[in-house]
Design a protein around this motif. Sequence first.
Motif, PDB file in Angstrom:
ATOM      1  N   LEU A 104       0.818  -1.208   0.000  1.00  0.00           N
ATOM      2  CA  LEU A 104       0.000   0.000   0.000  1.00  0.00           C
ATOM      3  C   LEU A 104       0.856   1.264   0.000  1.00  0.00           C
ATOM      4  O   LEU A 104       0.377   2.338  -0.367  1.00  0.00           O
ATOM      5  CB  LEU A 104      -0.913   0.018   1.225  1.00  0.00           C
ATOM      6  N   LEU A 105       2.096   1.139   0.426  1.00  0.00           N
ATOM      7  CA  LEU A 105       2.992   2.292   0.476  1.00  0.00           C
ATOM      8  C   LEU A 105       3.519   2.594  -0.920  1.00  0.00           C
ATOM      9  O   LEU A 105       3.797   1.686  -1.699  1.00  0.00           O
ATOM     10  CB  LEU A 105       4.161   2.011   1.415  1.00  0.00           C
ATOM     11  N   GLY A 106       3.695   3.871  -1.207  1.00  0.00           N
ATOM     12  CA  GLY A 106       4.210   4.287  -2.506  1.00  0.00           C
ATOM     13  C   GLY A 106       5.703   4.543  -2.476  1.00  0.00           C
ATOM     14  O   GLY A 106       6.471   3.782  -1.885  1.00  0.00           O
ATOM     15  N   LYS A 107       6.120   5.646  -3.077  1.00  0.00           N
ATOM     16  CA  LYS A 107       7.542   5.958  -3.196  1.00  0.00           C
ATOM     17  C   LYS A 107       8.158   6.275  -1.835  1.00  0.00           C
ATOM     18  O   LYS A 107       7.466   6.639  -0.879  1.00  0.00           O
ATOM     19  CB  LYS A 107       7.730   7.162  -4.128  1.00  0.00           C
ATOM     20  N   TYR A 108       9.467   6.190  -1.795  1.00  0.00           N
ATOM     21  CA  TYR A 108      10.224   6.466  -0.582  1.00  0.00           C
ATOM     22  C   TYR A 108       9.889   7.864  -0.069  1.00  0.00           C
ATOM     23  O   TYR A 108      10.098   8.864  -0.744  1.00  0.00           O
ATOM     24  CB  TYR A 108      11.722   6.353  -0.877  1.00  0.00           C
ATOM     25  N   ARG A 109       9.313   7.935   1.111  1.00  0.00           N
ATOM     26  CA  ARG A 109       8.986   9.178   1.815  1.00  0.00           C
ATOM     27  C   ARG A 109       8.138  10.128   0.963  1.00  0.00           C
ATOM     28  O   ARG A 109       8.310  11.341   1.016  1.00  0.00           O
ATOM     29  CB  ARG A 109      10.251   9.870   2.311  1.00  0.00           C
ATOM     30  N   ASN A 110       7.219   9.572   0.174  1.00  0.00           N
ATOM     31  CA  ASN A 110       6.278  10.408  -0.582  1.00  0.00           C
ATOM     32  C   ASN A 110       4.864   9.889  -0.342  1.00  0.00           C
ATOM     33  O   ASN A 110       4.393   8.963  -1.012  1.00  0.00           O
ATOM     34  CB  ASN A 110       6.605  10.417  -2.072  1.00  0.00           C
ATOM     35  N   LYS A 111       4.181  10.510   0.608  1.00  0.00           N
ATOM     36  CA  LYS A 111       2.835  10.069   0.986  1.00  0.00           C
ATOM     37  C   LYS A 111       1.820  10.279  -0.121  1.00  0.00           C
ATOM     38  O   LYS A 111       0.753   9.639  -0.124  1.00  0.00           O
ATOM     39  CB  LYS A 111       2.381  10.818   2.241  1.00  0.00           C
TER      40      LYS A 111
END
Length: 497
Positions: A104-111
């Motif tokens: 569910l998480l996208g790019k590194y440190r990009n909410k």
Amino acid sequence: MAPSQIIPQHFPSLPQFSHFMKPSRFEGETNYLEVIGTIPPEVRGTFYRVMPDPHLPSRVEDDPWFNGDGNVSAFCFESGKVHFKQRYVRTEKFIKECKSGRALLGKYRNKFTDAIEFTVRTTANTNIVFFNGKLLACKEDALPYEMDPATLETIGLYDFNGQLPSLTFTAHPKLDPVTKEFIGFGYEAKGDGTPDICYFSVDPLGNFTDLVWLVSPVVAMIHDFAVTENYVLFPLIPHTCDLERMKAGGEHWQWTPNIPLYIGVLPRRGAKGSDIKWFRAPNAFPGHTSNAFEKDGKIFFDLPMGKKNVFFWWPDSQGNAPSPQEVACHLSRFIIDPSSDNLELQPAEILSSEDVEFPRIDERFLSREHSHAFFCLNDDTAPTIWPTVMAKMGGGHPVYNSIGRLNLRTRQFDKYFPGNKHLVQETVFIPRSSGAAEGEGYLLFLVNNYETMLSELHLVDTDNFTRPLAVILLPLRLRQGLHGNWVDDEDLKLARY
């Protein structure tokens, strides 16, 4: 479901997910690991380390290698035996993805690239530290997660009993060996893209004694910092954040070659935010800090420095980035006069021409003048069989084939070579006894064996640096980790009782 919406069920055939970098995804325990050699009885404690280890294929195909879930290893040493345990940190991300069965998480440190909204989106995958009886899994984009030191069960987010107002917490807090103060900070402390830094100090009982809000000259990465008896130092890596770029689906970080290397110097106690001085040096990449100390009114600050963008997977605005083979870091020393109004630093002294990173010292001397430093070393004179290693290595991570030791007084550089089909991970130093001289003890570190495709732990006596005292064989392969720490058995007993 349209092809573009198919959820991947396997990891992509990219270097950062292949061969030795194939996600390990193991939880469990194995007692009585095989030991070749002898482990001295005084080596009693636990080596905790954490690795980014995706538990599911990412939504972002070309995800950087260190965006995986935090998977914590614990190696317990007692009576010459070693027991191994490993568990994922139960972050909000991990729990929600387990329930949904997909990333569910996208790019590194990009909410803005996530599939759902997270309250705290950290992976807790960068460092695992021990303070005041608490084991904390850290990543610098959020508060740490507390884990049980014995079972590795996740207890939950830890905010120092409500005392920490920052939204973020460094992955590299420091423990003063004399005062037992726990010193840390958070950058982007009021949210993504904010220039705010929150510095704090905690007494041995867990009470905050100092809390200072600072403003950074640029919104840049501050991965590590340093502490002296009277100052704290914040080196800014010239990777900068732009919120609009993130909203457009871009990267959190972008290499920015047209800004200086900033080093913030703040009085350690009783300071105000306006007391910080931002010293400047030519654009460069500051690596992990080795140590800092004061002498004759000056601050001596040692750390590996690179002339190029070490995080090459985040290029500049024109897409320019060095190849991995072009990246090298050399141990360097800045000498800073904290009373000076001239903020332009003199060029750093190169202490060693060797290519090194992940420095460690005898942490009984942290913030005080030290004589010995230990590193991961890329030794091009060592007989590594590179065709074998490269074929099975995977990619996206730093490559070091030896451990180095530098005597800062004599400048003697010693090397430990683990084998011609091996690479090393970060080392930790274990004192021989509480009263041992500085640097007298043992080094302990993971080794990647590319012949067996399994992991090993090597224990090296600093009195005989050329060969291992013991090699501990693991029955599995542990992916490249980031950081870890040794916790003595006496400290763990205090946590239990």
